[in-house]
Scaffold this motif. Structure first.
Motif, PDB file in Angstrom:
ATOM      1  N   ARG A   1       0.839  -1.199   0.000  1.00  0.00           N
ATOM      2  CA  ARG A   1       0.000   0.000   0.000  1.00  0.00           C
ATOM      3  C   ARG A   1       0.872   1.247   0.000  1.00  0.00           C
ATOM      4  N   LEU A   2       1.887   1.260   0.839  1.00  0.00           N
ATOM      5  CA  LEU A   2       2.786   2.407   0.894  1.00  0.00           C
ATOM      6  C   LEU A   2       3.469   2.626  -0.452  1.00  0.00           C
ATOM      7  N   SER A   3       3.929   1.565  -1.087  1.00  0.00           N
ATOM      8  CA  SER A   3       4.606   1.688  -2.376  1.00  0.00           C
ATOM      9  C   SER A   3       3.666   2.240  -3.445  1.00  0.00           C
ATOM     10  N   LEU A   4       2.417   1.784  -3.446  1.00  0.00           N
ATOM     11  CA  LEU A   4       1.450   2.295  -4.408  1.00  0.00           C
ATOM     12  C   LEU A   4       1.172   3.774  -4.146  1.00  0.00           C
TER      13      LEU A   4
ATOM     14  N   GLU B   1      -6.210   6.878   3.779  1.00  0.00           N
ATOM     15  CA  GLU B   1      -7.333   6.796   4.718  1.00  0.00           C
ATOM     16  C   GLU B   1      -7.668   5.342   5.042  1.00  0.00           C
ATOM     17  N   GLU B   2      -7.636   4.488   4.041  1.00  0.00           N
ATOM     18  CA  GLU B   2      -7.878   3.064   4.280  1.00  0.00           C
ATOM     19  C   GLU B   2      -6.770   2.470   5.145  1.00  0.00           C
TER      20      GLU B   2
ATOM     21  N   GLY C   1      -5.175  -0.471   9.886  1.00  0.00           N
ATOM     22  CA  GLY C   1      -3.977  -0.786  10.657  1.00  0.00           C
ATOM     23  C   GLY C   1      -2.691  -0.853   9.862  1.00  0.00           C
ATOM     24  N   HIS C   2      -2.768  -0.678   8.552  1.00  0.00           N
ATOM     25  CA  HIS C   2      -1.557  -0.757   7.740  1.00  0.00           C
ATOM     26  C   HIS C   2      -0.550   0.328   8.112  1.00  0.00           C
ATOM     27  N   CYS C   3      -1.035   1.527   8.431  1.00  0.00           N
ATOM     28  CA  CYS C   3      -0.101   2.597   8.774  1.00  0.00           C
ATOM     29  C   CYS C   3       0.692   2.241  10.033  1.00  0.00           C
TER      30      CYS C   3
ATOM     31  N   MET D   1       3.164   7.564   4.211  1.00  0.00           N
ATOM     32  CA  MET D   1       1.777   7.108   4.183  1.00  0.00           C
ATOM     33  C   MET D   1       0.827   8.263   4.496  1.00  0.00           C
ATOM     34  N   LEU D   2       1.274   9.208   5.335  1.00  0.00           N
ATOM     35  CA  LEU D   2       0.421  10.314   5.765  1.00  0.00           C
ATOM     36  C   LEU D   2       0.382  11.473   4.774  1.00  0.00           C
ATOM     37  N   MET D   3       1.370  11.601   3.917  1.00  0.00           N
ATOM     38  CA  MET D   3       1.468  12.784   3.060  1.00  0.00           C
ATOM     39  C   MET D   3       0.225  13.063   2.210  1.00  0.00           C
TER      40      MET D   3
END
Length: 206
Positions: free
Chosen positions: A68-71, A101-102, A107-109, A121-123
Motif C-alpha cells: 500500500r505504501l509503495s502504491l 485513509e484506508e 492498521g496498515h499505517c 503514508m500520511l502525506m
C-alpha cells in the motif's frame, strides 16, 4: 506494463537498505533527496508504473502495508517528480488519499515499522485538495506529532523539522482552503487574498 510489476521495486528504490542504521545526517540527506526533486532523473523508468497505478491495475498492492505504501508513493510522489510544473503532478492525489485513509483504518499505517515509512503514508492527507482538506491536514499534523515523539533519539531533529513542515502546510490550507501555488498550473484564478501570498514566494510546495 508487465504483469510481474512488483511493489518491492518501488520500496527498494525509495527506501534504500540500511536506513534503519543510518545517522541523522544521512536521514536529512534522504529527506532532501525525497522532497527536493533529486530523484527526478531516475524516475522515468517508473513512468509505466504510474500509468498502471492510475488505471487501477496495481490496486492489489494495497493488500499489504508495504505494498500500500509503495502504491501511494507511485501516485503521490512519482507523479510530482515526473510531471513537476504541470497539472499532471496532482493527478494521483485522490487515489493516494483513499489509500492513506484506508491504511489508517485497517492498521496498515501502524504496521509500518519506521517513522519515515509512516511519514509517506500520511502525506496524501495533506497533499490532496478538496472537501475536508483542513481536517485531514490537522489529522496529519497530529500523527506527525506522535511520530516526532516516537522517533529514535538521534532522529528527533529530523522529525521535528518534518512536523514543522506539516504545520506550515496546515496553516496554508486553513487560511486559503487550498494550495495557491498550484493555481497557475491548474488554470484557476487566484483570489485577491492569495496574490500577496504568492508574490512573497515563501511557501512550501506540496
Amino acid at each position: 506494463m508487465p504483469i510481474m510489476a512488483d511493489w518491492r521495486d518501488v520500496d527498494a528504490f525509495w527506501f534504500p537498505p540500511g536506513l534503519e542504521r543510518a545517522d541523522a545526517a544521512a536521514h536529512l540527506r534522504m529527506f532532501s533527496w525525497w522532497l527536493g526533486g533529486c530523484s527526478n532523473a531516475e524516475l522515468p523508468r517508473f513512468a509505466p508504473l504510474v500509468e498502471s497505478a492510475m488505471l487501477g491495475e496495481l490496486d492489489h498492492w494495497a493488500e499489504t502495508a508495504r505494498g500500500r505504501l509503495s502504491l501511494s508513493i507511485v501516485l503521490d510522489q512519482f507523479t510530482r517528480g515526473l510531471f513537476a510544473g504541470t497539472a499532471s503532478a496532482y493527478v494521483g492525489d485522490r487515489h493516494a488519499l483513499l489509500l492513506a485513509e484506508e491504511g489508517l483504518k485497517n492498521g496498515h499505517c501502524e504496521e509500518l515499522a519506521w517513522p519515515w515509512e509512516q511519514t509517506f503514508m500520511l502525506m496524501p492527507l495533506i497533499h490532496a485538495e478538496g472537501p475536508g482538506h483542513a481536517a485531514r491536514a490537522r489529522r496529519a499534523v497530529d500523527l506527525a506529532t506522535l511520530l516526532a515523539e516516537m522517533a529514535p533519539e538521534p532522529l528527533l531533529p529530523v522529525y521535528r523539522a518534518s512536523l514543522r513542515k506539516a504545520e506550515e502546510h496546515l496553516a496554508v490550507i486553513s487560511r486559503f482552503g487550498r494550495f495557491p501555488h498550484r493555481n497557475r498550473v491548474l488554470g484557476r484564478p487566484s483570489r485577491p487574498e492569495e496574490y500577496d501570498y504568492l508574490i512573497a514566494g515563501e511557501f512550501a510546495h506540496a
